[in-house]
Design a protein around this motif. Structure first.
Motif, short mmCIF file in Angstrom:
data_model
loop_
_atom_site.label_atom_id
_atom_site.label_comp_id
_atom_site.label_asym_id
_atom_site.label_seq_id
_atom_site.Cartn_x
_atom_site.Cartn_y
_atom_site.Cartn_z
N GLY A 138 55.87 -43.98 -89.74
CA GLY A 138 56.41 -44.13 -91.08
C GLY A 138 56.15 -42.93 -91.97
O GLY A 138 55.68 -41.88 -91.52
N ARG A 139 56.44 -43.09 -93.25
CA ARG A 139 56.33 -41.97 -94.17
C ARG A 139 54.89 -41.52 -94.35
O ARG A 139 54.63 -40.40 -94.78
N GLY A 140 53.92 -42.35 -93.99
CA GLY A 140 52.52 -41.96 -94.08
C GLY A 140 52.01 -41.24 -92.85
O GLY A 140 50.81 -40.95 -92.76
N SER A 141 52.88 -40.91 -91.91
CA SER A 141 52.47 -40.23 -90.69
C SER A 141 51.74 -38.92 -90.99
O SER A 141 52.13 -38.16 -91.88
N ARG A 142 50.69 -38.65 -90.21
CA ARG A 142 49.91 -37.42 -90.38
C ARG A 142 50.26 -36.35 -89.34
O ARG A 142 49.54 -35.36 -89.19
N ILE A 143 51.36 -36.55 -88.63
CA ILE A 143 51.72 -35.64 -87.55
C ILE A 143 51.89 -34.21 -88.06
O ILE A 143 51.43 -33.24 -87.42
N ARG A 144 52.55 -34.01 -89.19
CA ARG A 144 52.75 -32.65 -89.71
C ARG A 144 51.41 -31.95 -89.89
O ARG A 144 51.26 -30.78 -89.54
N ARG A 145 50.43 -32.65 -90.44
CA ARG A 145 49.12 -32.03 -90.66
C ARG A 145 48.43 -31.74 -89.34
O ARG A 145 47.81 -30.68 -89.16
N TRP A 146 48.53 -32.66 -88.39
CA TRP A 146 47.90 -32.44 -87.08
C TRP A 146 48.51 -31.23 -86.38
O TRP A 146 47.81 -30.48 -85.70
N LEU A 147 49.82 -31.06 -86.50
CA LEU A 147 50.46 -29.90 -85.89
C LEU A 147 49.96 -28.60 -86.52
O LEU A 147 49.66 -27.63 -85.82
N VAL A 148 49.88 -28.57 -87.84
CA VAL A 148 49.37 -27.37 -88.52
C VAL A 148 47.93 -27.08 -88.08
O VAL A 148 47.55 -25.92 -87.84
N ASP A 149 47.13 -28.13 -87.94
CA ASP A 149 45.75 -27.94 -87.50
C ASP A 149 45.65 -27.31 -86.12
O ASP A 149 44.64 -26.68 -85.78
N HIS A 150 46.71 -27.48 -85.33
CA HIS A 150 46.73 -26.88 -83.98
C HIS A 150 47.56 -25.61 -83.93
O HIS A 150 47.96 -25.16 -82.85
N GLY A 151 47.85 -25.01 -85.09
CA GLY A 151 48.49 -23.71 -85.12
C GLY A 151 50.00 -23.72 -85.13
O GLY A 151 50.62 -22.65 -85.02
N TRP A 152 50.61 -24.89 -85.31
CA TRP A 152 52.07 -24.94 -85.35
C TRP A 152 52.58 -24.77 -86.77
O TRP A 152 51.89 -25.15 -87.73
N PRO A 153 53.79 -24.21 -86.96
CA PRO A 153 54.32 -24.04 -88.32
C PRO A 153 54.51 -25.39 -89.02
O PRO A 153 54.81 -26.40 -88.36
#
Length: 441
Positions: free
Chosen positions: A179-194
């Motif tokens: 849902g809209r509260g997903s933290r996937i974007r932050r997790w990707l950034v934490d692993h070096g992804w744009p």
């Protein structure tokens, strides 16, 4: 002989989008695990993970079609459980600026049912699929990556509430339906992804809901009365029959206009609408079943995965985790269902999905039209901030003419609701016969 390794998909989130994703995946994976932090019961109950589930929910006609394809007999099963069905134009009373649109017949079945009842029936059917496992009371707290960091290979989980040690669930594919509260974007950034870009349209929506024992009013021949908020009258309400003998009323206001939660204030808000039908019926209804409850929706949100420079393999997303629009348009569950069909195509035959291709198709086939409709409608309210492009202004002007004609032309009304139901493309409202009907005189 060497054994063939079984393929596993993990779906993060057990709400409607997650359940439909599991149904799409089970055709191509040996095991599909749906992980959710809530208890996932067999009975229709309210869940913390869906705080909006007490309010009116719309399953658009296209969503009903997809559910029936995935789970044959589902519509009749819901009807037996008390859901009400009917034609989206012929059996719904649409009122705009105090004037009903004409009673056309769209030829589209729509289902009026509470969110907990709908979700419980879908969940039961998904739970019965061979190869599907529902892992509830478990929270995803991170992703697992391959040693080179280029591929998502599973998820890290903990028992809901943080009790006990964490564990890792390996997967060949992870699908985000948190849902809209997903933290996937932050997790990707934490692993070096744009960082994946986001777009927001702030609507400041608040809606308040109360349930009543169903009576014959406000419209005996219709299962739903929808008083639509417009720029001239930016308040609305929906009164719908659901779940056998229950009438749910959701009132809403935008840009900080909050429907009260005390019973008298709630009725006063209904009285202020452009049409008196819902107020008069509820003022006479002596059997409220609960107290009014509110929910806030600050902004429509779109995560532009299809524009990302690069994405890891093994990770996809759909539903509100990608696009969450103003809920007064009732598109959310249907957009999730459309997304599940895109997912189904991209994993068919055991293929390893290309995330870039998947998100391009998801945008085109599941998200773009719903977002376009919502954005155009929201920007019709002067207080909503956003870029009113020439295309949006032209669309708003044309749709105003369509809605004016829909007041007296049942065929136009039916064509309009077919596009609104995400069954027909927007080009259907620009067909020659529509243009002729809109000509002056």
């Amino acid at each position: 002989m060497t054994a063939v390794a079984e393929r596993r998909a993990v779906v993060m989130g057990g709400s409607m989008a997650g359940l439909l994703a599991a149904r799409a995946l089970v055709e191509s994976f040996d095991e599909v695990v749906v992980v959710d932090r809530d208890v996932l019961p067999d009975l229709p109950v309210n869940r913390r993970g869906t705080p909006q589930d007490r309010h009116v929910h719309g399953l658009l006609a296209r969503g009903q079609q997809i559910l029936e394809e995935y789970f044959p007999g589902m519509t009749e099963e819901l009807r037996a459980a008390g859901a009400v069905t009917g034609d989206v134009t012929g059996d719904v009373r649409w009122i705009m600026d105090g004037v009903p649109i004409s009673k056309g017949h769209a030829g589209l079945l729509t289902v009026s049912v509470s969110r907990p009842t709908l979700e419980a029936h879908v969940r039961r059917r998904v739970r019965g699929l061979a190869g599907v496992r529902l892992l509830d009371r478990t929270e995803v707290v991170g992703l697992r990556f391959s040693p080179d960091g280029q591929c998502v290979t599973g998820v890290r989980t903990v028992e809901a509430g943080g009790q006990g040690s964490g564990s890792t669930l390996a997967a060949d594919l992870v699908v985000d339906t948190l849902g809209r509260g997903s933290r996937i974007r932050r997790w990707l950034v934490d692993h070096g992804w744009p960082e994946v870009a986001e777009e927001r349209t702030r609507v400041g929506l608040t809606y308040t809901t109360r349930c009543y024992r169903a009576g014959p009013q406000p419209s005996p021949g219709d299962f739903s009365v929808d008083i639509v908020a417009t720029p001239d009258r930016p308040r609305g309400a929906i009164c719908a029959r659901i779940d056998g003998g229950v009438q749910v009323v959701t009132a809403y206001g935008i840009l900080g206009d909050v429907p009260p939660t005390d019973p008298e204030g709630f009725l006063d808000f209904l009285k202020s609408l452009s049409s008196p039908e819902i107020y008069e019926a509820m003022a006479e209804n002596e059997e409220p079943l609960d107290d009014p409850v509110p929910h806030r929706f600050p902004a429509s949100l779109r995560r532009r995965y299809e524009l990302a420079e690069r994405l890891p393999s093994g990770l996809l997303a759909l539903g509100d985790a990608v696009c969450s629009v103003n809920p007064t348009y009732g598109q959310g569950m249907t957009v999730g269902a459309l997304g599940s069909q895109v997912l189904r195509t991209h994993v068919a035959g055991g293929r390893v999905p290309d995330p870039a291709a998947y998100f391009r198709d998801l945008a085109r086939d599941a998200v773009d039209e719903a977002w376009r409709q919502a954005l155009s409608n929201d920007l019709g309210f002067p207080g909503v901030e956003g870029d009113r492009t020439p295309e949006i202004l032209a669309d708003q002007e044309y749709m105003a003419r369509v809605l004016e004609a829909a007041r007296y032309d049942g065929a136009i009304a039916a064509a309009y609701t077919r596009v609104l139901s995400l069954v027909d493309p927007p080009e259907a409202l620009h067909a020659d016969w529509v243009r002729r009907a809109l000509r002056p005189g």
